[in-house]
Design a protein around this motif. Structure first.
Motif, mmCIF file in Angstrom:
data_model
loop_
_atom_site.group_PDB
_atom_site.id
_atom_site.type_symbol
_atom_site.label_atom_id
_atom_site.label_comp_id
_atom_site.label_asym_id
_atom_site.label_seq_id
_atom_site.Cartn_x
_atom_site.Cartn_y
_atom_site.Cartn_z
ATOM 1 N N THR A 27 23.927 94.100 70.535
ATOM 2 C CA THR A 27 24.426 92.643 70.716
ATOM 3 C C THR A 27 24.521 91.862 69.532
ATOM 4 O O THR A 27 25.161 90.944 69.251
ATOM 5 C CB THR A 27 23.410 92.058 71.913
ATOM 6 N N TYR A 30 27.776 92.322 68.387
ATOM 7 C CA TYR A 30 28.797 91.429 69.069
ATOM 8 C C TYR A 30 28.690 90.034 68.790
ATOM 9 O O TYR A 30 29.727 89.464 68.732
ATOM 10 C CB TYR A 30 28.324 91.606 70.546
ATOM 11 N N ALA A 82 23.620 99.378 79.735
ATOM 12 C CA ALA A 82 24.269 98.163 80.249
ATOM 13 C C ALA A 82 23.215 97.234 81.061
ATOM 14 O O ALA A 82 23.434 95.989 80.974
ATOM 15 C CB ALA A 82 25.307 98.835 81.326
ATOM 16 N N ILE A 85 21.321 95.395 78.494
ATOM 17 C CA ILE A 85 22.348 94.486 77.630
ATOM 18 C C ILE A 85 22.580 93.445 78.605
ATOM 19 O O ILE A 85 22.582 92.105 78.377
ATOM 20 C CB ILE A 85 23.817 95.150 77.086
ATOM 21 N N VAL A 92 28.763 93.159 79.900
ATOM 22 C CA VAL A 92 29.012 94.382 79.325
ATOM 23 C C VAL A 92 29.502 95.453 80.534
ATOM 24 O O VAL A 92 29.300 95.050 81.717
ATOM 25 C CB VAL A 92 27.394 94.818 78.964
ATOM 26 N N SER A 94 29.766 99.936 81.623
ATOM 27 C CA SER A 94 29.582 101.131 81.309
ATOM 28 C C SER A 94 30.640 102.009 81.819
ATOM 29 O O SER A 94 31.246 101.631 83.054
ATOM 30 C CB SER A 94 28.100 101.721 81.698
ATOM 31 N N LYS A 129 34.152 91.910 76.815
ATOM 32 C CA LYS A 129 32.799 92.663 77.227
ATOM 33 C C LYS A 129 32.431 93.709 76.042
ATOM 34 O O LYS A 129 33.428 93.995 75.249
ATOM 35 C CB LYS A 129 33.230 93.366 78.422
ATOM 36 N N ILE A 130 31.123 94.020 75.908
ATOM 37 C CA ILE A 130 30.873 95.089 75.221
ATOM 38 C C ILE A 130 31.002 96.211 76.188
ATOM 39 O O ILE A 130 30.846 96.377 77.199
ATOM 40 C CB ILE A 130 29.308 95.184 74.954
#
Ligand code: ASP
Ligand code: MG
Length: 404
Positions: A27, A30, A82, A85, A92, A94, A129-130
């Motif tokens: 994060t 990010y 996920a 986070i 996020v 997955s 999104k991550i």
């Protein structure tokens, strides 16, 4: 700012505390304004534990079902990450190998990546999104789950970095980079700031366990820079790139491979076609041969010795014995109490005397060399296995201590 692919190995996500710590690293990347794609391995010893579970039930389980089982470890990791986070309030998602279009060959247990579609990842990145992706797994033309071979998550990460044209691919692990030798064996080994793809490829192939060798091969082919660093310390790691600055010693690392065995065929006929027969028979059975040495002929005979992986020794010896009448040799000797010590360095190509320094170190320690092989950037010697650690230490001292 850019697109960064980060990969975290099993020890980096081994438990809740480690997962939360890695969630911070992700994060933070990010928050700094980057797009982040993360590849995770299975937690801690999960993959080994799954293999054990399978063995309890069916030691001869099909490779397809093994892949179905082993791929679950990575799925646990991405889901948990996920959740970590998500709890921190970041967007996020997955995804499995199938969801990201990680197409592989059908070879269960050791599949090769053929194509990465990456569309789904791009869509998720566009939604800010991550993106977390399962390492180690893909899907074959039968829509079945495959795995890429042990340690394969590194290769997933590089494949994604290449497909997404990432600006950087960071491989987070439990050591803070690539060392001049295995720091668990050689106490005064030191971390390299940079290393070339070629050197890293040799080291990875020679048994330095930092990176999956296919990941380095791919990074080299597509000229992707890698950074190997620790998720534990936060220190800068080692950059693997095409034109790394060379070590003053012309040598970047010393490696040792104990997983080898030697076969000697004595009393072969000294005529054309003999080597061809021997090595094509072995190649047909997918047995890799490494160092090969042929003696000069005496009278009408010669000897050929070569090395194979330890696991292949019995099979190779069986094949040769069975085909003895076709090859024509007097007798065969085999040994598996040997090891291979190598020095690797891109600077070797243009500098004479590097190999001699290595031989001098071994001579001073009274270590006998059984076979030698060289390439542009590598010198390997075969020695008795019991001399391995001592050989590594004296060779390492010869190249690195004198410079400090
Ligand atoms: N989990 C797999 C293994 O243990 C893949 C990886 O960690 O890279 O080999
Ligand atoms: Mg690994």
């Amino acid at each position: 700012m850019g697109l960064i692919v980060q990969k975290f190995g099993g020890s980096s996500v081994a438990n809740a505390e480690r997962v939360n710590h890695v969630a911070e690293i992700i994060t933070n990347t990010y928050k700094a304004g980057n797009q982040v794609v993360v590849v995770l391995s299975a937690q801690g010893d999960t993959t080994d534990d799954l293999i054990e579970k399978a063995n309890e039930i069916n030691p001869k389980a099909s490779k397809r079902e093994m892949d179905m089982l082993l791929s679950t470890g990575e799925q646990i990791s991405v889901a948990l990450m996920a959740m970590a986070i998500g709890r921190m309030g970041f967007p996020v998602v997955s995804l499995t190998g199938w969801q990201v279009g990680m197409e592989t060959s059908s070879h269960y247990g050791n599949a090769r990546i053929k194509k990465v579609s990456g569309t789904r990842i791009q869509e998720e990145l566009d939604r800010n999104k991550i993106v977390l992706v399962c390492g180690f797994q893909g899907v074959n033309k039968y829509d079945d789950v495959t795995t890429l071979g042990r340690g394969g998550s590194d290769t997933t990460a590089v494949a994604l970095a290449v497909a997404l044209k990432a600006d950087l691919c960071q491989i987070y692990t439990d050591v803070d980079g690539v060392y001049t030798a295995d720091p668990r064996v050689i106490k005064n080994a030191r971390k390299l700031d940079e290393i070339t793809h070629d050197e890293m490829l040799e080291l990875a192939t020679l048994g330095a366990k930092v990176l999956h060798n296919r990941s380095v091969e791919m990074a080299k082919t597509y000229n992707m820079n890698l950074e190997v660093l620790s998720s534990f310390t936060g220190k800068p790691g080692t950059i693997v790139k095409e034109d790394a600055k060379l070590e003053k010693t012309h040598v970047s690392g010393v490696a040792c491979d104990k997983n080898i065995a030697r076969i000697a065929l004595v009393g072969l006929q000294d005529k054309p076609g003999i080597a061809y027969r021997i090595f094509s028979m072995l190649a047909k059975e997918k047995i890799n041969v490494d160092i090969i040495l042929q003696s000069i002929g005496r009278g009408n005979t010669k000897d050929i010795s070569f090395t194979v992986e330890k696991d292949n020794l019995a099979e190779a010896a069986r094949i040769l014995e069975e085909k003895k009448h076709l090859i024509g040799f007097d007798h065969m000797n085999t040994t598996d109490t040997i090891s291979k010590v190598s020095i690797v360095g891109a600077g070797m190509a243009n500098n004479s005397g590097v190999a001699a320094l290595m031989f001098e170190a071994l001579y001073e320690a009274n270590i006998n060399i059984h076979m030698i092989s060289t390439s542009e950037i590598k010198v390997s010697v075969l020695i008795d296995e019991e001399d391995s650690e001592k050989a590594m230490q004296v060779v390492h001292d010869k190249f690195f201590n004198i410079m400090q």
